[in-house]
Design an enzyme around this catalytic site. Structure first.
Site, mmCIF file in Angstrom:
data_model
loop_
_atom_site.group_PDB
_atom_site.id
_atom_site.type_symbol
_atom_site.label_atom_id
_atom_site.label_comp_id
_atom_site.label_asym_id
_atom_site.label_seq_id
_atom_site.Cartn_x
_atom_site.Cartn_y
_atom_site.Cartn_z
ATOM 1 N N ASP A 1 0.635 -1.074 0.023
ATOM 2 C CA ASP A 1 -0.098 0.124 -0.007
ATOM 3 C C ASP A 1 0.818 1.197 0.024
ATOM 4 O O ASP A 1 0.540 2.233 0.822
ATOM 5 C CB ASP A 1 -0.859 0.054 1.289
ATOM 6 C CG ASP A 1 -1.914 1.046 0.939
ATOM 7 O OD1 ASP A 1 -2.354 1.258 0.126
ATOM 8 O OD2 ASP A 1 -2.690 1.488 2.188
ATOM 9 N N LYS B 1 1.791 4.644 -1.129
ATOM 10 C CA LYS B 1 1.182 5.910 -1.981
ATOM 11 C C LYS B 1 1.820 7.092 -0.965
ATOM 12 O O LYS B 1 2.389 7.092 0.155
ATOM 13 C CB LYS B 1 -0.220 5.773 -2.070
ATOM 14 C CG LYS B 1 -0.955 5.720 -0.398
ATOM 15 C CD LYS B 1 -2.321 5.117 -0.498
ATOM 16 C CE LYS B 1 -3.050 4.988 0.639
ATOM 17 N NZ LYS B 1 -4.222 4.562 0.663
ATOM 18 N N ASN C 1 1.167 7.440 2.667
ATOM 19 C CA ASN C 1 1.578 6.734 3.612
ATOM 20 C C ASN C 1 3.217 6.622 3.852
ATOM 21 O O ASN C 1 3.819 5.859 4.034
ATOM 22 C CB ASN C 1 1.425 4.992 3.181
ATOM 23 C CG ASN C 1 -0.005 4.723 3.385
ATOM 24 O OD1 ASN C 1 -0.680 5.385 4.233
ATOM 25 N ND2 ASN C 1 -0.252 3.506 2.763
#
Length: 81
Positions: free
Chosen positions: A49, A51, A54
């Site tokens: 995840d 991105k 993050n």
């Protein structure tokens, strides 16, 4: 736990001129991010995840990869694939 900045890479990019990073500034963010991913993979972990929201940026331009909610073992991912 280490103290991290509260600014996400998304917020940081929006605060920059033309809403983007220059080449040298992008390298200072991207290279440590690649090192973090390489380390995770060497430990058998896939983040899954990555991105802008993050990745946290501290006051010195350092980055921290956060939110491992979707992380999984790379051996488990390879078996399922």
């Amino acid at each position: 736990m280490e103290l991290c900045g509260q600014t996400t890479l998304s917020q940081y990019c929006r605060s920059r001129p033309l809403r983007r990073l220059g080449d040298s500034e992008a390298f200072k963010v991207f290279y440590p991010l690649l090192q973090a991913v390489q380390y995770l993979h060497s430990q058998g972990i896939a983040h899954r995840d990555i991105k802008l929201t993050n990745v946290l940026v501290d006051n010195h331009g350092g980055i921290k990869l956060i939110d491992f909610g979707f992380a999984d073992s790379t051996s488990r991912i390879l078996r399922a694939g």
